[in-house]
Design a protein around this motif. Structure first.
Motif, mmCIF file in Angstrom:
data_model
loop_
_atom_site.group_PDB
_atom_site.id
_atom_site.type_symbol
_atom_site.label_atom_id
_atom_site.label_comp_id
_atom_site.label_asym_id
_atom_site.label_seq_id
_atom_site.Cartn_x
_atom_site.Cartn_y
_atom_site.Cartn_z
ATOM 1 N N TRP A 296 0.836 -1.201 0.000
ATOM 2 C CA TRP A 296 0.000 0.000 0.000
ATOM 3 C C TRP A 296 0.872 1.253 0.000
ATOM 4 O O TRP A 296 0.635 2.184 -0.765
ATOM 5 C CB TRP A 296 -0.926 -0.024 1.210
ATOM 6 N N VAL A 297 1.900 1.253 0.833
ATOM 7 C CA VAL A 297 2.771 2.419 0.932
ATOM 8 C C VAL A 297 3.636 2.578 -0.315
ATOM 9 O O VAL A 297 3.803 3.687 -0.828
ATOM 10 C CB VAL A 297 3.662 2.322 2.194
ATOM 11 N N SER A 298 4.197 1.505 -0.813
ATOM 12 C CA SER A 298 5.151 1.612 -1.912
ATOM 13 C C SER A 298 4.492 1.683 -3.295
ATOM 14 O O SER A 298 4.996 2.381 -4.174
ATOM 15 C CB SER A 298 6.143 0.450 -1.871
ATOM 16 N N LYS A 299 3.380 0.970 -3.491
ATOM 17 C CA LYS A 299 2.765 0.908 -4.815
ATOM 18 C C LYS A 299 1.364 1.497 -4.874
ATOM 19 O O LYS A 299 0.791 1.590 -5.952
ATOM 20 C CB LYS A 299 2.722 -0.540 -5.287
ATOM 21 N N GLY A 300 0.795 1.801 -3.708
ATOM 22 C CA GLY A 300 -0.550 2.363 -3.685
ATOM 23 C C GLY A 300 -1.659 1.342 -3.829
ATOM 24 O O GLY A 300 -2.801 1.697 -4.093
ATOM 25 N N VAL A 301 -1.333 0.068 -3.628
ATOM 26 C CA VAL A 301 -2.322 -1.003 -3.751
ATOM 27 C C VAL A 301 -2.980 -1.227 -2.386
ATOM 28 O O VAL A 301 -2.346 -1.691 -1.446
ATOM 29 C CB VAL A 301 -1.664 -2.312 -4.241
ATOM 30 N N VAL A 302 -4.254 -0.869 -2.292
ATOM 31 C CA VAL A 302 -4.990 -1.045 -1.035
ATOM 32 C C VAL A 302 -5.331 -2.520 -0.869
ATOM 33 O O VAL A 302 -5.786 -3.156 -1.827
ATOM 34 C CB VAL A 302 -6.276 -0.185 -1.035
ATOM 35 N N PRO A 303 -5.125 -3.085 0.330
ATOM 36 C CA PRO A 303 -5.470 -4.492 0.549
ATOM 37 C C PRO A 303 -6.945 -4.761 0.253
ATOM 38 O O PRO A 303 -7.807 -3.929 0.547
ATOM 39 C CB PRO A 303 -5.153 -4.718 2.035
ATOM 40 N N GLU A 304 -7.208 -5.910 -0.303
ATOM 41 C CA GLU A 304 -8.567 -6.259 -0.743
ATOM 42 C C GLU A 304 -9.549 -6.279 0.422
ATOM 43 O O GLU A 304 -9.303 -6.917 1.453
ATOM 44 C CB GLU A 304 -8.529 -7.636 -1.403
ATOM 45 N N GLY A 305 -10.645 -5.570 0.252
ATOM 46 C CA GLY A 305 -11.717 -5.563 1.242
ATOM 47 C C GLY A 305 -11.518 -4.588 2.392
ATOM 48 O O GLY A 305 -12.377 -4.472 3.253
ATOM 49 N N VAL A 306 -10.420 -3.872 2.419
ATOM 50 C CA VAL A 306 -10.156 -2.930 3.503
ATOM 51 C C VAL A 306 -10.958 -1.658 3.264
ATOM 52 O O VAL A 306 -10.954 -1.106 2.157
ATOM 53 C CB VAL A 306 -8.640 -2.619 3.609
ATOM 54 N N ILE A 307 -11.626 -1.202 4.294
ATOM 55 C CA ILE A 307 -12.409 0.027 4.210
ATOM 56 C C ILE A 307 -11.592 1.154 4.826
ATOM 57 O O ILE A 307 -11.227 1.100 5.995
ATOM 58 C CB ILE A 307 -13.748 -0.138 4.956
ATOM 59 N N LEU A 308 -11.290 2.153 4.012
ATOM 60 C CA LEU A 308 -10.519 3.299 4.469
ATOM 61 C C LEU A 308 -11.469 4.459 4.761
ATOM 62 O O LEU A 308 -12.309 4.792 3.939
ATOM 63 C CB LEU A 308 -9.502 3.717 3.411
ATOM 64 N N ARG A 309 -11.297 5.054 5.913
ATOM 65 C CA ARG A 309 -12.103 6.219 6.264
ATOM 66 C C ARG A 309 -11.293 7.476 5.986
ATOM 67 O O ARG A 309 -10.086 7.495 6.182
ATOM 68 C CB ARG A 309 -12.494 6.177 7.738
ATOM 69 N N PRO A 310 -11.958 8.533 5.556
ATOM 70 C CA PRO A 310 -11.224 9.782 5.321
ATOM 71 C C PRO A 310 -10.752 10.386 6.646
ATOM 72 O O PRO A 310 -11.412 10.233 7.679
ATOM 73 C CB PRO A 310 -12.243 10.682 4.634
ATOM 74 N N ALA A 311 -9.632 11.057 6.577
ATOM 75 C CA ALA A 311 -9.096 11.727 7.771
ATOM 76 C C ALA A 311 -10.012 12.887 8.137
ATOM 77 O O ALA A 311 -10.491 13.614 7.273
ATOM 78 C CB ALA A 311 -7.684 12.197 7.530
ATOM 79 N N ALA A 312 -10.229 13.058 9.401
ATOM 80 C CA ALA A 312 -11.114 14.131 9.863
ATOM 81 C C ALA A 312 -10.398 15.456 9.934
ATOM 82 O O ALA A 312 -9.264 15.607 10.073
ATOM 83 C CB ALA A 312 -11.687 13.782 11.229
#
Length: 68
Positions: free
Chosen positions: A52-68
């Motif tokens: 995720w950090v190096s290539k920008g590939v988000v792990p499958e099924g992970v829900i990311l919340r926007p920063a507040a």
């Protein structure tokens, strides 16, 4: 990493890694493998986070919340 893996299981229940963990535990009758399996999950999680950090590939099924 182990604490992160336990938290990941709590908050990302629908992710592919959490489902893998639960499927592996359900397939074995031994309850003492839970701690061993969380070490394997921590390793897989570290690899997924590195991708995720190096290539920008988000792990499958992970829900990311926007920063507040």
């Amino acid at each position: 990493m182990l604490q992160l893996a336990w938290r990941f299981l709590m908050f990302q229940k629908e992710s592919a890694l959490a489902q893998w963990f639960r499927a592996r535990l359900a397939a074995t009758p031994r309850q003492d493998l839970r701690k061993t399996m969380v070490v394997a999950l921590a390793r897989k999680l570290l690899i997924a986070l590195w991708r995720w950090v190096s290539k920008g590939v988000v792990p499958e099924g992970v829900i990311l919340r926007p920063a507040a």
